[in-house]
Design a protein around this motif. Structure first.
Motif, mmCIF file in Angstrom:
data_model
loop_
_atom_site.group_PDB
_atom_site.id
_atom_site.type_symbol
_atom_site.label_atom_id
_atom_site.label_comp_id
_atom_site.label_asym_id
_atom_site.label_seq_id
_atom_site.Cartn_x
_atom_site.Cartn_y
_atom_site.Cartn_z
ATOM 1 N N LEU A 1 0.829 -1.204 0.000
ATOM 2 C CA LEU A 1 0.000 0.000 0.000
ATOM 3 C C LEU A 1 0.866 1.257 0.000
ATOM 4 N N THR A 2 0.671 2.079 -0.993
ATOM 5 C CA THR A 2 1.291 3.412 -0.998
ATOM 6 C C THR A 2 0.247 4.495 -1.234
ATOM 7 N N ASP A 3 -0.796 4.160 -2.022
ATOM 8 C CA ASP A 3 -1.801 5.171 -2.375
ATOM 9 C C ASP A 3 -2.852 5.292 -1.281
ATOM 10 N N VAL A 4 -2.376 5.621 -0.076
ATOM 11 C CA VAL A 4 -3.240 5.812 1.081
ATOM 12 C C VAL A 4 -3.362 7.306 1.344
ATOM 13 N N PRO A 5 -4.587 7.847 1.448
ATOM 14 C CA PRO A 5 -4.715 9.279 1.771
ATOM 15 C C PRO A 5 -3.954 9.607 3.048
ATOM 16 N N GLN A 6 -3.236 10.697 3.010
ATOM 17 C CA GLN A 6 -2.377 11.035 4.140
ATOM 18 C C GLN A 6 -2.840 12.301 4.847
ATOM 19 N N SER A 7 -4.158 12.560 4.728
ATOM 20 C CA SER A 7 -4.748 13.680 5.458
ATOM 21 C C SER A 7 -6.143 13.270 5.903
ATOM 22 N N ALA A 8 -6.645 13.922 6.937
ATOM 23 C CA ALA A 8 -7.982 13.608 7.441
ATOM 24 C C ALA A 8 -9.043 13.889 6.383
ATOM 25 N N GLU A 9 -8.803 14.909 5.565
ATOM 26 C CA GLU A 9 -9.773 15.266 4.538
ATOM 27 C C GLU A 9 -9.940 14.143 3.520
ATOM 28 N N GLY A 10 -8.822 13.512 3.146
ATOM 29 C CA GLY A 10 -8.889 12.458 2.147
ATOM 30 C C GLY A 10 -9.307 11.117 2.705
ATOM 31 N N PHE A 11 -9.246 10.986 4.020
ATOM 32 C CA PHE A 11 -9.549 9.689 4.636
ATOM 33 C C PHE A 11 -11.044 9.625 4.950
ATOM 34 N N THR A 12 -11.835 9.473 3.913
ATOM 35 C CA THR A 12 -13.289 9.436 4.054
ATOM 36 C C THR A 12 -13.739 8.082 4.584
ATOM 37 N N GLY A 13 -15.015 8.000 4.949
ATOM 38 C CA GLY A 13 -15.567 6.734 5.399
ATOM 39 C C GLY A 13 -15.465 5.662 4.334
ATOM 40 N N GLN A 14 -15.655 6.072 3.082
ATOM 41 C CA GLN A 14 -15.563 5.111 1.985
ATOM 42 C C GLN A 14 -14.143 4.553 1.868
ATOM 43 N N VAL A 15 -13.145 5.424 1.961
ATOM 44 C CA VAL A 15 -11.756 4.984 1.882
ATOM 45 C C VAL A 15 -11.414 4.085 3.064
ATOM 46 N N ARG A 16 -11.854 4.489 4.248
ATOM 47 C CA ARG A 16 -11.571 3.687 5.445
ATOM 48 C C ARG A 16 -12.182 2.290 5.310
ATOM 49 N N GLY A 17 -13.433 2.246 4.815
ATOM 50 C CA GLY A 17 -14.080 0.951 4.630
ATOM 51 C C GLY A 17 -13.340 0.088 3.627
ATOM 52 N N GLU A 18 -12.895 0.711 2.520
ATOM 53 C CA GLU A 18 -12.164 -0.038 1.500
ATOM 54 C C GLU A 18 -10.864 -0.584 2.075
ATOM 55 N N LEU A 19 -10.140 0.236 2.837
ATOM 56 C CA LEU A 19 -8.875 -0.212 3.398
ATOM 57 C C LEU A 19 -9.081 -1.299 4.448
ATOM 58 N N ASN A 20 -10.164 -1.207 5.213
ATOM 59 C CA ASN A 20 -10.453 -2.283 6.170
ATOM 60 C C ASN A 20 -10.724 -3.593 5.437
ATOM 61 N N ARG A 21 -11.454 -3.526 4.320
ATOM 62 C CA ARG A 21 -11.723 -4.747 3.547
ATOM 63 C C ARG A 21 -10.422 -5.319 2.977
ATOM 64 N N VAL A 22 -9.562 -4.429 2.482
ATOM 65 C CA VAL A 22 -8.278 -4.877 1.958
ATOM 66 C C VAL A 22 -7.451 -5.530 3.060
ATOM 67 N N ALA A 23 -7.426 -4.904 4.232
ATOM 68 C CA ALA A 23 -6.650 -5.464 5.342
ATOM 69 C C ALA A 23 -7.201 -6.819 5.774
ATOM 70 N N ASP A 24 -8.527 -6.933 5.848
ATOM 71 C CA ASP A 24 -9.134 -8.211 6.231
ATOM 72 C C ASP A 24 -8.780 -9.317 5.237
ATOM 73 N N ALA A 25 -8.703 -8.963 3.956
ATOM 74 C CA ALA A 25 -8.467 -9.964 2.915
ATOM 75 C C ALA A 25 -6.980 -10.267 2.715
ATOM 76 N N SER A 26 -6.103 -9.504 3.354
ATOM 77 C CA SER A 26 -4.669 -9.646 3.128
ATOM 78 C C SER A 26 -4.022 -10.492 4.212
ATOM 79 N N ARG A 27 -3.121 -11.342 3.783
ATOM 80 C CA ARG A 27 -2.303 -12.073 4.748
ATOM 81 C C ARG A 27 -1.301 -11.119 5.385
#
Length: 737
Positions: free
Chosen positions: A122-148
């Motif tokens: 992961l590199t394309d992670v929003p690095q500000s509170a403004e960019g870290f929307t609920g949608q992005v957070r949900g997507e990253l949680n799904r990615v983390a859950d699915a990743s070893r």
């Protein structure tokens, strides 16, 4: 047998930039770590300058979906298309791990059969509170859950990700940029450029925030200072900026027509590095908006490996990499010109800058990357143990039953990763809430059943287990003083596991169970995950994890802090915890409320405590939080093990404990103090006498030897292997399961 790795990045290998270099480095490191690697290309091959060297590597296969007719378009694959192609390639011959780069791609793969095998970079992670929307957070949680595993380029990115995405904690590992010098390429010779043209070098993409247009003015600006200079620029990827349509034409015009600028165009990486080695100084000056970036530029490290110092922005990350006194930090155009002028006028400053860059790059070699991956591969794919396998080579069937697996999660992951074990879980929805049909299915199937907690789950399985089926019960402090152990049919239990010698002895005394049925396997500490560099000032920071219930004795920790701050106001107490009113069963007790009301009142009113106690949210990001902590306190009235000091030790902090019963059977007595005054005096002396670093290294070594995750996993494997040898064959129902 070599693990089979499938690699794909949302990366066009026809163009030279950091992401393309990542793809090369990842493939090379995986191959060197012992994997059979298949690289899938995003775009059709238009130039082989980056791909051809990979095709030549042993145990590496490069596949082009466009050339194979798997993709209809002649453009680079969209993440949706890439996900379909990767799933198709894997279905034809499943891979053990799938390394992918790109958040949108990983989000799509999270819903495929590749979930669970993803090693997501992961590199394309929003690095500000403004960019870290609920949608992005949900997507990253799904990615983390699915990743070893989640592969993070920097410590800063790992800490940010774990704090923002709870599912990332425990899965995030460092995979920094990889610097590979081409065969035969020698680093730049020592010595500052004197009495000749200064050769500046930039390689990579041309984009607004990379200040590449501004760089083209540098030779002219240096000329006004009397410095003869050339800027050599390598690359052919010019960014099209939707907000500034004229940027690309201006950039190309500057490359082609600016005085002193030599544009070499695109080249294979080896040639680009040769051009860098022929330079005197690299330029990695960027727009201030990138100062908060959590990514580390590969170009800086490549320059360092080639003994070429770099002019770059001053950021906390760069200061950690090169030192706060690095002489070529620059923020503005004038700063850059000043730094470049210094290169020719101060040989000592130039030599210092080159040495710092060279030393920094030493941690980012291909060998270092392969070693990191080797450790991760060994943890993900343990070797089979013949003692564990059943007759005919069948895997040992391990069932786990519990209402709460928070202390067992990593062990469960370990069992599940073993090629000689098969694991199923009977998860009780609450302490006493259970599906008996699911439990019976586990009994019919399993060779051994582990009950995490000696509660209703242990009573249920002890009454129903099959003859010859092994039953292991792990007992915590919570159950020992309840009535479940008294009601347990101990004759049906093969082994009771306690986490400390003291509680093993106490269990035998209170229950009268046979001595040999109660054994000790300690709690695990993920020493590899917790071992992270400390932040500046950590030696003056105390850590306290979990304040509830009141027997954790926050009040005694405040006593320690007050005594320390009488002489040194730099000491601060960081408390990571749920607040007591978040536990209804605690807050409903009058004596508990009174304890905390008094503690919080004291924090507000004491001149020594006001502003010196920081409460941080409870969460799984303990490893990142511990980076700021130099001492971890354990002031409890009693504990069965108390994991917090051990986690602190693994992080490189010094433990400080009061003598609760059994503490000396778990921790070295050098860390145990007679009272709060003695604890405070020991902490103050450790810092004042300059012993903090030595003491914390000793503590870290002790915890690795005794409680490291791999050591505790080995002991569990030994226990299950012995039971597998003794156990009777599975019954008819298990044989047909």
């Amino acid at each position: 047998m070599r693990p089979r790795a499938l690699v794909y990045g949302d990366v066009d290998l026809n163009l030279i930039d950091g992401s393309a270099i990542w793809a090369q480095g990842m493939v090379q490191a995986l191959a060197r770590a012992g994997c059979a690697v298949t690289l899938v290309l995003k775009a059709p091959v238009r130039t082989g300058r980056l791909v051809d060297p990979l095709r030549a590597l042993p145990n590496v296969t490069v596949r082009s979906p466009h050339a194979e007719g798997l993709v209809a378009t002649d453009q680079g694959m969209h993440p949706r298309t890439a996900a379909t192609v990767l799933a198709r390639i894997d279905a034809a011959g499943p891979h053990d791990l799938v390394v992918v780069r790109g958040r949108r791609l990983a989000g799509r793969l999270a819903h495929t059969d590749l979930a669970g095998r993803l090693w997501t970079y992961l590199t394309d992670v929003p690095q500000s509170a403004e960019g870290f929307t609920g949608q992005v957070r949900g997507e990253l949680n799904r990615v983390a859950d699915a990743s070893r595993l989640l592969l993070c380029q920097t410590e800063e990115l790992r800490g940010f990700l774990e704090s923002a995405v709870p599912a990332a904690a425990g899965k995030s590992v460092l995979f920094p940029p990889v610097v590979v010098l081409p065969d035969g390429l020698e680093p730049r010779s020592e010595g500052a450029p004197e009495d000749r043209t200064l050769r500046m070098v930039y390689t990579g993409k041309f984009a607004p925030r990379w200040n590449t247009l501004e760089m083209t003015r540098l030779p002219a600006l240096l000329g006004r200072r009397g410095v003869d200079a050339e800027l050599h620029m390598v690359g052919d990827k010019v960014h099209d900026d939707p907000e500034d349509p004229g940027y690309a034409p201006r950039m190309r015009a500057a490359l082609e027509g600016s005085p002193g600028v030599v544009w070499h165009g695109g080249h294979p990486r080896a040639e680009a590095m040769r051009l860098t080695a022929a330079g005197d100084v690299g330029v990695s000056w960027r727009h201030p908006s990138m100062d908060a970036s959590l990514e580390l530029s590969t170009k800086i490290l490549e320059c360092g490996a080639l003994n070429v110092p770099v002019v770059l922005n001053r950021t906390p990350m760069h200061e950690r990499l090169l030192g706060a006194d690095y002489p070529l930090f620059a923020a503005t155009e004038d700063d850059v010109v000043d730094a470049l002028t210094l290169v020719g006028k101060s040989p000592d400053a130039y030599a210092l800058a080159a040495r710092r860059c060279r030393d920094a790059a030493a941690d980012y070699t291909l060998d270092a990357a392969a070693e990191r991956l080797t450790r991760s591969l060994a943890a993900a794919f343990p070797e089979p143990d013949r003692r564990v396998l059943r007759a005919g080579g069948r895997k040992l069937r391990v069932g786990v039953a519990s209402h709460d697996l928070k202390f067992f999660t990593r062990l469960l992951e370990y069992f599940d990763s073993r090629p000689d074990m098969e694991v199923r879980v009977d998860h009780w929805s609450a302490l006493r809430a259970h599906d008996p049909e699911r439990g019976q299915e586990l009994i019919d199937w399993a060779d051994v059943i582990i009950c995490e907690w000696c509660g209703p789950n242990a009573l249920w399985y002890a009454e129903r287990k099959r003859p010859g089926q092994r039953l292991v019960v792990r007992l915590h402090r919570f159950e020992l003083y309840a009535d479940w152990p008294k009601r347990l049919n101990i004759d049906a239990v093969d082994q009771v596991i306690c986490v400390s010698p003291h509680y093993a002895d106490l269990t035998r005394q209170l229950t009268g169970w046979p001595h040999d049925k109660v054994t000790v396997v300690p709690n695990w500490v993920d020493d590899a995950d917790l071992d992270r560099p400390k932040l500046p000032g950590a030696e003056h920071h105390l850590g306290f994890i979990g304040v509830a219930p009141s027997r954790k004795r926050l009040d005694l920790a405040l006593d320690v802090l007050e005594r320390l701050r009488r002489d040194d106001p730099r000491f601060t107490l960081f408390v990571k915890t749920k607040l007591p009113w978040e536990y209804w069963w605690i807050w409903q007790k009058k004596e508990e409320r009174e304890h905390y009301e008094e503690a919080f009142r004291r924090i507000r009113r004491s001149p020594l405590l006001a502003g010196a106690v920081v409460f941080d949210d409870y969460g799984r990001d303990v490893a990142a939080w511990l980076r700021r902590v130099g001492f971890v306190l354990s002031t409890s009235d009693d504990e069965s093990f108390h994991l917090a000091p051990a986690e602190g030790m693994a992080s490189g902090a010094v433990p400080a404990l009061l003598p609760w019963p059994g503490a000396d059977t778990i921790y070295d007595t050098r860390w145990i103090h007679d009272g709060t005054d003695a604890m405070a005096d020991a902490i103050a002396a450790t810092v004042a006498e300059g012993r903090w670093d030595t003491e914390r290294r000793l503590a870290q070594s002790q915890v690795r030897n005794a409680y490291a995750l791999n050591e505790v996993c080995r002991r569990w494997t030994d226990l299950l292997a012995a039971e597998a040898t003794d156990a009777a064959p599975a019954g008819p129902a298990a044989a047909t399961a």
